[in-house]
Design an enzyme around this catalytic site. Structure first.
Site, mmCIF file in Angstrom:
data_model
loop_
_atom_site.group_PDB
_atom_site.id
_atom_site.type_symbol
_atom_site.label_atom_id
_atom_site.label_comp_id
_atom_site.label_asym_id
_atom_site.label_seq_id
_atom_site.Cartn_x
_atom_site.Cartn_y
_atom_site.Cartn_z
ATOM 1 N N ASN A 85 0.871 -1.177 0.000
ATOM 2 C CA ASN A 85 0.000 0.000 0.000
ATOM 3 C C ASN A 85 0.908 1.227 0.000
ATOM 4 O O ASN A 85 1.554 1.511 0.997
ATOM 5 C CB ASN A 85 -0.892 -0.041 1.249
ATOM 6 C CG ASN A 85 -1.729 1.224 1.389
ATOM 7 O OD1 ASN A 85 -1.782 2.054 0.489
ATOM 8 N ND2 ASN A 85 -2.370 1.365 2.543
ATOM 9 N N LYS B 254 0.093 4.289 -0.169
ATOM 10 C CA LYS B 254 -0.520 5.462 0.483
ATOM 11 C C LYS B 254 -0.319 6.712 -0.383
ATOM 12 O O LYS B 254 -0.333 6.609 -1.609
ATOM 13 C CB LYS B 254 0.026 5.626 1.907
ATOM 14 C CG LYS B 254 -0.118 4.317 2.714
ATOM 15 C CD LYS B 254 0.122 4.469 4.178
ATOM 16 C CE LYS B 254 -0.030 3.121 4.856
ATOM 17 N NZ LYS B 254 0.086 3.184 6.305
ATOM 18 N N HIS C 11 -9.363 1.113 5.249
ATOM 19 C CA HIS C 11 -8.027 1.255 5.834
ATOM 20 C C HIS C 11 -8.107 2.124 7.089
ATOM 21 O O HIS C 11 -8.940 3.032 7.172
ATOM 22 C CB HIS C 11 -7.053 1.873 4.821
ATOM 23 C CG HIS C 11 -5.648 1.825 5.309
ATOM 24 N ND1 HIS C 11 -5.125 2.790 6.134
ATOM 25 C CD2 HIS C 11 -4.681 0.890 5.152
ATOM 26 C CE1 HIS C 11 -3.874 2.455 6.441
ATOM 27 N NE2 HIS C 11 -3.586 1.304 5.862
ATOM 28 N N SER D 208 3.770 -2.292 10.186
ATOM 29 C CA SER D 208 5.234 -2.364 10.340
ATOM 30 C C SER D 208 5.835 -3.703 9.899
ATOM 31 O O SER D 208 6.801 -4.176 10.497
ATOM 32 C CB SER D 208 5.653 -2.016 11.775
ATOM 33 O OG SER D 208 5.257 -0.681 12.084
#
Ligand code: 13P
Length: 251
Positions: A10, A12, A96, A214
């Site tokens: 992703n 972003k 999300h 993470s």
């Protein structure tokens, strides 16, 4: 029971079109010849069509980072499912944590987005996850169950490949603080249990549940070794070609 692992990046709100093309080219090279796993990237909307050309002929799938429920109309700032398909995407992230917590999206709205994606033949990735406050209050499973039940309301469970779930504890996103393998496995097993109640057990056992928060090249192997972890939804490390290549090649 066969669940093909899915490694998803992703991106972003990062990358210009040129940067996206370069990164996508590296992902296509890293994905070459891998038959036992799937790879997906979600570039920003502005780069989707350009990236689709770069990954054409490779196994890399494309996703929108969000999607509207409506086919077209007065929805300023939104992207329709057919527009995503037109740009080359076959999947769409919905719910999300940044959509939920920065932009205030509700379970009801996320459910509409998911249904719209599904109706248009896109595979939605439904993101769920608790905040640190909710975890510390012992409410993790209750939150996950509500997000699943409300997010999947009215969604048929006939095809286990048609919807993907991503468990992303909010406190682990972008913080460098990964859930322990035990925390991830416990949450994933719980999610699969709820899916078995919503659908049938044999459907739930074939649905993919990704872990996000993470994920990096050092922790991916241990996470992927958990029995109910079927893939990863990767943020920061997906922007670094070497890191993402190593994550794709998890052991
Ligand atoms: P990070 O990998 O940067 O923690 O982001 C996770 C995420 O939100 C993926 O959707």
């Amino acid at each position: 029971m066969q669940r093909t692992p899915l490694i998803a990046g992703n991106w972003k709100m990062h990358t210009t079109i040129a940067e996206a093309e370069e990164l996508a080219a590296a992902v296509a090279v890293a994905s070459h010849g891998l038959a036992d796993r799937e790879v997906m990237i979600a570039p920003p909307f502005t780069a989707l069509a350009a990236v689709a050309k770069v990954v054409a002929g490779s196994p890399v799938r494309l996703a929108g980072q969000n999607v509207c429920w409506a086919e077209k109309g007065a929805f300023t700032g939104e992207i329709a499912p057919a527009m995503l398909r037109d740009a080359g995407a076959t999947m769409a992230i919905v719910g999300h944590s940044e959509r939920r917590h920065v932009f205030g999206e509700s379970n009801a709205m996320i459910n509409k987005r998911l249904a719209g994606a599904r109706a248009a033949g896109l595979i939605p990735i439904l993101c769920i996850g608790e905040t640190l406050e909710e975890r510390e209050a012992g409410r993790t499973f209750a939150i996950l169950e509500t997000q699943l039940r409300e997010g999947l309301a009215g969604i048929a469970g006939d095809d286990p490949a048609a919807v993907v779930i991503a468990y992303e504890p909010v406190w682990a996103i972008g913080t460098g603080k990964t859930a322990t393998t035990e925390q991830a496995q416990a949450a994933h097993a719980f999610v699969r249990g709820v899916l078995a109640e919503l659908y049938e057990k044999n459907i739930a056992s074939q649905m993919r549940i990704l872990y996000g928060g993470s994920v990096n090249s050092d922790n991916v192997d241990a996470l992927m070794a958990q029995p109910d972890v079927d893939g990863a939804l990767v943020g920061g490390a997906a922007l670094k070609p070497e890191s993402f290549a190593r994550i794709i090649r998890f052991l």
